[in-house]
Design a protein around this motif. Structure first.
Motif, PDB file in Angstrom:
ATOM      1  N   PHE B 163       0.833  -1.195   0.000  1.00 46.38           N
ATOM      2  CA  PHE B 163       0.000   0.000   0.000  1.00 46.38           C
ATOM      3  C   PHE B 163       0.874   1.254   0.000  1.00 46.38           C
ATOM      4  O   PHE B 163       0.664   2.176  -0.799  1.00 46.38           O
ATOM      5  CB  PHE B 163      -0.915  -0.025   1.233  1.00 46.38           C
ATOM      6  CG  PHE B 163      -1.811   1.161   1.336  1.00 46.38           C
ATOM      7  CD1 PHE B 163      -2.952   1.259   0.554  1.00 46.38           C
ATOM      8  CD2 PHE B 163      -1.498   2.198   2.205  1.00 46.38           C
ATOM      9  CE1 PHE B 163      -3.766   2.360   0.643  1.00 46.38           C
ATOM     10  CE2 PHE B 163      -2.310   3.306   2.294  1.00 46.38           C
ATOM     11  CZ  PHE B 163      -3.454   3.389   1.513  1.00 46.38           C
ATOM     12  N   ARG B 167       0.376   3.092  -3.391  1.00 47.10           N
ATOM     13  CA  ARG B 167      -0.810   3.935  -3.312  1.00 47.10           C
ATOM     14  C   ARG B 167      -0.602   5.280  -2.631  1.00 47.10           C
ATOM     15  O   ARG B 167      -1.507   6.096  -2.607  1.00 47.10           O
ATOM     16  CB  ARG B 167      -1.916   3.188  -2.550  1.00 47.10           C
ATOM     17  CG  ARG B 167      -2.447   1.976  -3.267  1.00 47.10           C
ATOM     18  CD  ARG B 167      -3.654   2.313  -4.110  1.00 47.10           C
ATOM     19  NE  ARG B 167      -4.066   1.184  -4.905  1.00 47.10           N
ATOM     20  CZ  ARG B 167      -3.690   0.982  -6.158  1.00 47.10           C
ATOM     21  NH1 ARG B 167      -2.902   1.851  -6.756  1.00 47.10           N
ATOM     22  NH2 ARG B 167      -4.093  -0.079  -6.828  1.00 47.10           N
ATOM     23  N   THR B 168       0.555   5.494  -2.056  1.00 48.89           N
ATOM     24  CA  THR B 168       0.734   6.777  -1.364  1.00 48.89           C
ATOM     25  C   THR B 168       1.711   7.669  -2.125  1.00 48.89           C
ATOM     26  O   THR B 168       2.515   7.202  -2.933  1.00 48.89           O
ATOM     27  CB  THR B 168       1.281   6.582   0.068  1.00 48.89           C
ATOM     28  OG1 THR B 168       2.598   6.052  -0.024  1.00 48.89           O
ATOM     29  CG2 THR B 168       0.398   5.646   0.878  1.00 48.89           C
ATOM     30  N   ASN B 169       1.621   8.938  -1.816  1.00 47.63           N
ATOM     31  CA  ASN B 169       2.548   9.915  -2.384  1.00 47.63           C
ATOM     32  C   ASN B 169       3.977   9.591  -2.009  1.00 47.63           C
ATOM     33  O   ASN B 169       4.889   9.694  -2.807  1.00 47.63           O
ATOM     34  CB  ASN B 169       2.211  11.301  -1.831  1.00 47.63           C
ATOM     35  CG  ASN B 169       1.486  12.127  -2.851  1.00 47.63           C
ATOM     36  OD1 ASN B 169       1.794  12.055  -4.037  1.00 47.63           O
ATOM     37  ND2 ASN B 169       0.538  12.904  -2.406  1.00 47.63           N
ATOM     38  N   MET B 172       5.320   6.858  -4.081  1.00 49.09           N
ATOM     39  CA  MET B 172       5.641   7.321  -5.422  1.00 49.09           C
ATOM     40  C   MET B 172       7.003   8.024  -5.415  1.00 49.09           C
ATOM     41  O   MET B 172       7.810   7.859  -6.327  1.00 49.09           O
ATOM     42  CB  MET B 172       4.546   8.284  -5.884  1.00 49.09           C
ATOM     43  CG  MET B 172       4.561   8.572  -7.350  1.00 49.09           C
ATOM     44  SD  MET B 172       2.989   9.314  -7.834  1.00 49.09           S
ATOM     45  CE  MET B 172       3.202  10.977  -7.238  1.00 49.09           C
ATOM     46  N   LYS B 173       7.228   8.799  -4.346  1.00 52.32           N
ATOM     47  CA  LYS B 173       8.522   9.482  -4.234  1.00 52.32           C
ATOM     48  C   LYS B 173       9.652   8.458  -4.089  1.00 52.32           C
ATOM     49  O   LYS B 173      10.725   8.628  -4.669  1.00 52.32           O
ATOM     50  CB  LYS B 173       8.519  10.415  -3.022  1.00 52.32           C
ATOM     51  CG  LYS B 173       7.683  11.662  -3.224  1.00 52.32           C
ATOM     52  CD  LYS B 173       7.779  12.545  -2.007  1.00 52.32           C
ATOM     53  CE  LYS B 173       6.770  13.673  -2.059  1.00 52.32           C
ATOM     54  NZ  LYS B 173       6.743  14.423  -0.801  1.00 52.32           N
ATOM     55  N   ARG B 175       9.795   5.436  -5.269  1.00 50.84           N
ATOM     56  CA  ARG B 175      10.065   4.820  -6.570  1.00 50.84           C
ATOM     57  C   ARG B 175      10.816   5.782  -7.484  1.00 50.84           C
ATOM     58  O   ARG B 175      11.755   5.400  -8.173  1.00 50.84           O
ATOM     59  CB  ARG B 175       8.746   4.386  -7.236  1.00 50.84           C
ATOM     60  CG  ARG B 175       8.153   3.141  -6.593  1.00 50.84           C
ATOM     61  CD  ARG B 175       6.868   2.730  -7.274  1.00 50.84           C
ATOM     62  NE  ARG B 175       5.753   3.589  -6.896  1.00 50.84           N
ATOM     63  CZ  ARG B 175       4.769   3.910  -7.698  1.00 50.84           C
ATOM     64  NH1 ARG B 175       4.735   3.465  -8.927  1.00 50.84           N
ATOM     65  NH2 ARG B 175       3.796   4.691  -7.277  1.00 50.84           N
ATOM     66  N   ALA B 176      10.385   7.048  -7.459  1.00 51.75           N
ATOM     67  CA  ALA B 176      11.019   8.042  -8.334  1.00 51.75           C
ATOM     68  C   ALA B 176      12.476   8.249  -7.947  1.00 51.75           C
ATOM     69  O   ALA B 176      13.370   8.277  -8.794  1.00 51.75           O
ATOM     70  CB  ALA B 176      10.257   9.359  -8.268  1.00 51.75           C
ATOM     71  N   ALA B 184      13.397  13.475  -9.803  1.00 49.72           N
ATOM     72  CA  ALA B 184      12.651  13.759  -8.579  1.00 49.72           C
ATOM     73  C   ALA B 184      13.090  15.091  -8.002  1.00 49.72           C
ATOM     74  O   ALA B 184      12.268  15.933  -7.621  1.00 49.72           O
ATOM     75  CB  ALA B 184      12.865  12.630  -7.569  1.00 49.72           C
ATOM     76  N   ASP B 185      14.398  15.302  -7.972  1.00 46.97           N
ATOM     77  CA  ASP B 185      14.940  16.543  -7.424  1.00 46.97           C
ATOM     78  C   ASP B 185      14.467  17.740  -8.229  1.00 46.97           C
ATOM     79  O   ASP B 185      14.135  18.784  -7.676  1.00 46.97           O
ATOM     80  CB  ASP B 185      16.470  16.464  -7.441  1.00 46.97           C
ATOM     81  CG  ASP B 185      17.108  17.718  -6.877  1.00 46.97           C
ATOM     82  OD1 ASP B 185      16.882  17.991  -5.686  1.00 46.97           O
ATOM     83  OD2 ASP B 185      17.803  18.432  -7.620  1.00 46.97           O
ATOM     84  N   LEU B 187      11.782  18.182  -9.532  1.00 45.00           N
ATOM     85  CA  LEU B 187      10.387  18.496  -9.223  1.00 45.00           C
ATOM     86  C   LEU B 187      10.222  18.868  -7.753  1.00 45.00           C
ATOM     87  O   LEU B 187       9.116  18.922  -7.232  1.00 45.00           O
ATOM     88  CB  LEU B 187       9.487  17.313  -9.553  1.00 45.00           C
ATOM     89  CG  LEU B 187       9.388  17.016 -11.047  1.00 45.00           C
ATOM     90  CD1 LEU B 187       8.568  15.779 -11.277  1.00 45.00           C
ATOM     91  CD2 LEU B 187       8.794  18.202 -11.786  1.00 45.00           C
ATOM     92  N   GLY B 188      11.329  19.083  -7.088  1.00 49.34           N
ATOM     93  CA  GLY B 188      11.252  19.544  -5.712  1.00 49.34           C
ATOM     94  C   GLY B 188      11.083  18.439  -4.688  1.00 49.34           C
ATOM     95  O   GLY B 188      10.786  18.704  -3.531  1.00 49.34           O
ATOM     96  N   VAL B 189      11.280  17.175  -5.101  1.00 51.38           N
ATOM     97  CA  VAL B 189      11.255  16.085  -4.120  1.00 51.38           C
ATOM     98  C   VAL B 189      12.637  16.008  -3.487  1.00 51.38           C
ATOM     99  O   VAL B 189      13.635  15.963  -4.188  1.00 51.38           O
ATOM    100  CB  VAL B 189      10.935  14.736  -4.809  1.00 51.38           C
ATOM    101  CG1 VAL B 189      11.052  13.590  -3.821  1.00 51.38           C
ATOM    102  CG2 VAL B 189       9.555  14.782  -5.417  1.00 51.38           C
ATOM    103  N   LYS B 193      15.632  13.558   2.022  1.00 55.62           N
ATOM    104  CA  LYS B 193      14.588  13.217   2.995  1.00 55.62           C
ATOM    105  C   LYS B 193      14.003  11.836   2.712  1.00 55.62           C
ATOM    106  O   LYS B 193      13.797  11.041   3.625  1.00 55.62           O
ATOM    107  CB  LYS B 193      13.462  14.246   2.937  1.00 55.62           C
ATOM    108  CG  LYS B 193      13.730  15.469   3.784  1.00 55.62           C
ATOM    109  CD  LYS B 193      12.460  16.308   3.868  1.00 55.62           C
ATOM    110  CE  LYS B 193      12.802  17.746   4.160  1.00 55.62           C
ATOM    111  NZ  LYS B 193      11.653  18.627   3.935  1.00 55.62           N
TER     112      LYS B 193
END
Lengths: 363, 310, 503
Positions: B163, B167-169, B172-173, B175-176, B184-185, B187-189, B193
């Protein structure tokens, strides 16, 4: 933001480091000090700041000791209080030190042979009188190291080979003898006539013990079923535990086992109310309600002879064996478990029979 | 062979396989989080050992198994954080820093054990929980639903991990960041962290794995895990970085072990074959690994430290 | 809307950006033009928060702005389409777009809502993509649409496009330009980075040229020509189209029949390919990267074994030969990855020149190297091909891309080959060196060498080749005459439309 994490992390590392220092410096008595030193040898390189200070302490101790003290070092693969292989030797050396003026150093937990080899060489280099390499896996290292230190005596076991070197002793246990006695006890106490063995790898001392045990069971009750499982590992506690479980499923009501991983099996035995026979050290405290007896090694019988010979100037070339006859092997009953008198009598008769040769253990 | 297919032996085999799988399952799920975010943590076994000792010691002193598990959690979190500092912030070579943590855990858990406990005294075990209704199903109930509490926790962690990852944000981060940290970076991820978070989760689960192992065996001993942490790392590859796959790997490993043991106990595998049979789990795992390796790719950024604007 | 003033950025040993001023107004396309290493990307990475400037200030809508990371840039409405796409291949379009954004459902993803918006944006700007498709399944052009959608989804008003056309077919470029013009008309500010002069002229409203980190000129598109822009880029007058005479093709020197070459990852990358190259002609091979051109070149050079077919060089079958044996038949090879396959960075210029001929008896004296002869030969080639190097003993990696390429070409052409295979001979090379290399190729043609030139740069293909073969998915789609063919026609063939259908 990232910097904050860095500081938190460094703080944690610092706390751990302080903890190590605090623990290492906390005690003064000698045994614990050697424990720390031994722990450090197997530890991470990250602790290098502590490690050297510990190792340098050992020689400084020796200069304070009286010059005539006999210096003994023990290198062993598992923990010195494993209630098994290593502890049997550590206890023995401590016993001998009661009658001989001795200084003892212990490096335990060197299940990596290379670590053991460097410890053996270190002690020899520091001029120890006797270096005991307590593990059959250390033989190869000893062949290389012993010739470099002709004035140092080495002892190793369990083994029967001195490599023809004049400064190497070997020692072994006739563990089949104690095993046979325990087998007789096991057969006498089993109601299901099914007994299980949790073995490590089918070699050396463990094989000798297991074969003796099986012979003892069948000698007492030829119709009994002895289930022998070697797990393939000396250290896999979880697998030893599952093996005991499998024996329980198969109907065994008496178990025994050899090597340090049996602690897992003893726990399962206790859970299922299955009787347990220990070897190498007294295992009664692991599970007071189900341990019947343990075959205990008293290596001091051998060690005191070796020490005497080294002091007399003979540095090696002989193989020693502990057995029931010379008192190196003793069957210790757990006072917390009451064995019927007739069964004890049977065991005593077996011991007498093995000593006088009327009973053969089969090996 | 017919001895093997008796009800009692089959139940024992399945139940035993599940028990053996549990520590591996916890540890591999944790390692999977780290690897999905691009960090290979080879220190799992060290953290497991520390968690095992911590859990054992807490139960020894308080007789409270849940406190023991909690100590495992705490130790795991601390060492997850240390792992993160080394491999994310300080960008240490991931293999080397992991081995450092392993060696530290191996030595330090034993040192504390010698200092504080000495003799391996048995402790209280987890309570057995029979799931109502389900445990009454013949055979299956005994195989699957009469286990100690941690077993259920371990298997509940599988859908929970699925899950989180799918299914969570946050998932997704993860995986990215594991596949393309630059993207990812951009896009500000925060790669830092996310990797801190996954490594702390990984440490936590490794600590729990160790504590669960010690409390289940009711004992601690030097090198109690016997390198289970390294098997756990292999199982992550085996499971193709997916929770279900990891679970399959842990179960396969547990079952092969438990089947081999039962066959040995029944004398179906002769004693002369014993040592070879002991290698069966490793061989099966390696074979499966080879097959999986050809089908699935690891996260593209695995083992690569991230540096912005490189 | 954007002002950058006095931006300076130093890297060890390099002044990447030297007191640069740059601004953008709403509703314009302001192009940054310059050769590789001129400082275009550095300037944009500063604007997007990937680098920090050593000096200078950035103002947006008149407000001074400090952009420390991409999040800051995004918050201020700045979007960037990177040259190497910033996409996560295993993730879907919607996931790539949603990444880093707050979800309307808290910790859970809200991909269905994101997908709806993606479809809306796609309809508005002609950017059609399937939100549920994973990126790795998409064509390059589609991936670029996702990149643009990512920026628009974040309501970017200032868009940076870093060499967006590098990987597109001419048709895809046209499509992209339609979208970009629409964005411009909607009041967005666009920064377009490119070194393709005709694209710059087609799209820009203003053009700023950078050279060695400095602004060398800023001009409106009206009145700018390819020549004037090239001059600003290079600092001197440049001939963009090389002079050449009519080719006088002779016999077939390179004959390829039924060639199949497998990809590393399985499947055939070259499929049943037939091709003839005559002595004294340059056959240009056009195509979008990854359509089998590189496999073809490697197969000819003996670096990769074909699974079927034959390759004849000057009448000798070379399939099955080692690379060294192939060379003895008269092949010279200028590889695409020049620093990997063409030169050894740690070797000196002189050693690199000797790489092929090191067993030649001219340079051996009783089995030992005759360093005097080697030096003389190297000096002669370096001078003839104007390789700019401090000494012959300078390691090759210290040379610029253009000079390394000239060094390789000097080495390859020194033996007067029957056949020359040149892959991407001027990619990443400065305009001056490219001009020289083109002249040199034509001269070699005039000396009756058969030349197979693989290029993704249509200007180069049209300017240098005598015939143009277009490759698509491992096959030749058709062969055209560059004097009569149009870019449109070639572009369609690059996209897989057969020659007959285009006619």
């Amino acid at each position: 933001m990232e910097k904050r994490y860095l500081w938190i992390g460094l703080g944690v590392v610092a706390i751990v480091a302080i903890l190590v220092v605090a623990l290492s410096g906390g005690d003064d008595d000698e045994t614990t000090e050697t424990t720390v030193a031994s722990g450090e040898t197997t530890e991470a390189p990250s602790e290098t700041t502590e490690a050297p200070s510990e190792t340098t302490e050992a020689p400084s101790d020796t200069t304070e000791a009286p010059a005539e003290a006999f210096r003994v070092a023990v290198i062993a693969p598992s923990a010195q209080n494993d209630l098994a292989f290593t502890q049997s030797m550590v206890d023995a050396v401590n016993v001998v030190s009661g009658s001989v003026d001795m200084e003892i150093a212990i490096t335990d937990g060197t299940f990596i042979v290379e670590d053991a080899a460097s410890a053996i060489r270190d002690y020899a280099d520091q001029g120890y009188d006797l270096v005991i390499a307590h593990g059959s896996q250390y033989g190869g290292s000893l062949v290389e190291i012993a010739p470099d230190f002709p004035d140092v005596s080495f002892a190793w076991g369990t083994a029967a080979d001195t490599f023809g070197l004049p400064n190497v002793y070997a020692y072994e246990a006739a563990s089949d003898e104690g095993g046979y006695v325990m087998g007789v006890l096991a057969a006498a106490l089993s109601e299901s006539d099914t007994v299980g063995v949790v073995g490590p790898v089918e070699v050396g001392d463990a094989k000798l013990y297991v074969d003796g045990f099986a012979a003892g069971v069948l000698g007492e009750n030829p119709g009994a079923d002895v289930k022998i499982v070697y797990t393939g590992s000396f250290s896999d506690v979880a697998l030893a535990s599952e093996t005991a479980q499998a024996h329980a499923t198969a109907g065994a009501d008496v178990l025994t086992g050899s090597a340090q991983m049996v602690v897992g099996a003893v726990g399962v035995a206790a859970e299922n109310g299955i009787l347990w026979f220990g070897t190498q050290a007294n295992q009664a405290q692991l599970a007071p309600e189900i341990v019947v007896a343990s075959q205990v090694y008293h290596w001091e019988v051998v060690i005191s002879q070796i020490v005497a010979q080294v002091q007399a100037g003979t540095l090696g070339g002989e193989v020693f064996v502990i057995d029931l006859a010379n008192g190196g092997e003793v069957i210790e009953y757990n006072p917390g478990y009451e064995v019927p008198a007739d069964v004890v009598a049977k065991a005593d008769a077996t011991i007498a029979g093995i000593i006088d040769g009327s009973i053969s253990t089969g090996s | 062979m017919s001895d093997f297919f008796t009800e009692a032996v089959l139940i024992a085999t399945v139940a035993g396989g599940i028990r053996l799988a549990v520590p591996l399952l916890f540890a591999s799920l944790g390692e999977m989080f780290g690897q999905r975010s691009g960090v290979l943590n080879l220190g799992v076994d060290g953290v497991m050992l520390l968690g095992a000792f911590g859990g054992y010691y807490a139960v020894l002193k308080t007789d409270n198994v849940w406190l023991g598990l909690l100590v495992g959690v705490a130790i795991g979190v601390v060492f997850g954080l240390i792992t993160a500092v080394m491999s994310v912030t300080l960008k240490a070579e991931q293999g080397i820093s992991g081995i450092g943590i392993y060696l530290f855990g191996l030595g330090f858990s034993d040192l504390l054990f010698q200092k504080w406990v000495g003799t391996p005294l048995p402790i209280k075990a987890f309570p057995k929980i029979n799931i109502p209704v389900l445990s009454d199903i013949p055979i299956i109930g005994e195989m699957l639903f009469r286990h100690s509490a941690v077993v259920y926790i371990a298997f509940a962690a599988v859908p929970l991990s699925m899950f989180i990852i799918n299914r969570t944000n946050f998932g997704m981060k993860i995986r990215a960041v594991g596949e393309n940290p630059e993207a990812a970076d951009s896009l500000g991820v925060s790669v830092t962290k996310v990797r801190y978070a996954t490594l702390i989760i990984g440490g936590l689960l490794a600590g729990v794995a160790g504590a669960a192992l010690a409390i289940d065996l009711k004992i601690f001993q030097q090198n109690l895990t016997n390198a289970a942490g390294f098997i756990a790392i292999a199982l992550v590859y085996f499971g193709a970085w997916r929770p279900l796959g990891v679970m399959g790997g842990a179960l396969l490993y547990g079952f092969v072990n438990s089947i081999v043991l039962q066959l040995k106990t029944l004398g179906i595998i002769p004693r002369s074959w014993s040592d070879i049979a002991a290698m069966a789990p490793a061989i099966v795992t390696i074979l499966a690994l080879v097959i999986v390796a050809q089908r699935f790719k690891p996260p593209a950024a695995l083992t690569k430290p991230f540096e912005r604007g490189r | 809307m954007l002002e950058m003033r006095g931006i300076t950025k130093r890297f060890p040993g390099v002044l990447a950006s030297d007191n640069v001023d740059f601004d953008v107004f709403p509703g314009e396309v302001h192009t940054l033009l310059g050769e590789n290493g001129a400082g275009k990307s550095t300037l944009m990475k500063i604007l997007y928060g990937l680098y920090e400037a050593d000096e200078g200030e950035v103002r947006l809508h008149g407000e001074p702005l400090s952009i420390k990371n991409p999040t800051d840039a995004i918050t201020h409405g700045i979007g960037m389409i990177h040259q190497h796409f910033m996409l996560v291949p295993p993730l879907t379009v919607a996931e790539n777009v949603a990444l880093g954004l707050k979800s309307s459902r808290g910790v859970l993803t809200d991909l269905d809502a994101v997908s709806e918006r993606i479809v809306e944006l796609g309809e508005t700007y002609g950017l059609h993509v399937d939100p549920s498709a994973p990126i790795w399944q998409m064509a390059v052009g589609e991936q670029q649409r996702v990149e643009i959608i990512k920026a628009l989804y974040r309501e970017a008003k200032l868009l940076i496009l870093d060499e967006p056309t590098a990987v597109l077919t001419p048709q895809e470029v046209d499509q992209l330009f339609v979208t970009l013009r629409q964005l411009k008309d909607d009041g967005c500010g666009l920064i377009f980075i490119s070194h393709k002069l005709h694209e710059v002229l087609a799209l820009s409203t203003r053009i700023t040229v950078l050279r060695h980190g400095k602004v060398t000129g800023s001009v409106p598109v009206e009145g700018a020509t390819r020549e004037s822009l090239a001059q600003m880029m290079v600092g001197r007058a440049v001939k963009l189209a090389p002079d050449k005479t009519e080719a006088k093709p002779g016999n077939v020197a390179l004959k390829i029949r039924g060639l199949r070459v497998a990809r590393d990852r399985g499947g055939d990358g070259v499929r049943d390919l037939d091709l003839d190259v005559h002595a004294g002609e340059i056959l240009g091979v056009a195509g979008v990267s990854g359509n089998g051109q590189m496999l073809l070149a490697e197969a000819i050079a003996g670096l990769r074994a074909p699974s079927a077919g034959s390759i004849e060089i000057a009448g000798t079958e070379v399939v099955g030969m080692t690379p060294k044996q192939v060379r003895t038949t008269g092949l010279a090879y200028v590889p695409e990855k020049r620093m990997k396959d063409g030169a050894i960075g740690d070797f000196t210029v002189s050693e690199n020149i000797l790489l092929i001929d090191h067993n030649d008896e001219h340079y051996l004296n009783h089995g030992l190297f005759d360093f005097g002869a080697i030096k003389k030969h190297s000096r002669q080639l370096v001078d003839e091909y104007t390789v700019k190097t401090p000494t012959l003993d300078t390691p090759a990696r210290n040379l610029s891309g253009g000079n390394i390429q000239k060094m390789i070409i000097a080495r390859e052409l020194s033996g007067t080959p029957e056949v020359l295979v040149a892959a991407q001979p001027t990619r990443g090379v400065d305009i001056g060196a490219a001009e020289y290399i083109h002249t040199r190729l034509i001269k070699q043609r005039d000396e009756d060498t058969a030349i197979l030139m693989i290029s993704e740069d249509l200007d180069e293909v049209f300017g240098v080749s005598d015939r143009v073969a277009v490759m698509y998915e491992g096959q030749v789609m058709g062969i055209v005459d560059p004097r009569t063919a149009t870019r449109e026609e070639v572009g369609l063939m690059m996209a897989g439309v057969e020659q007959d259908e285009t006619a």
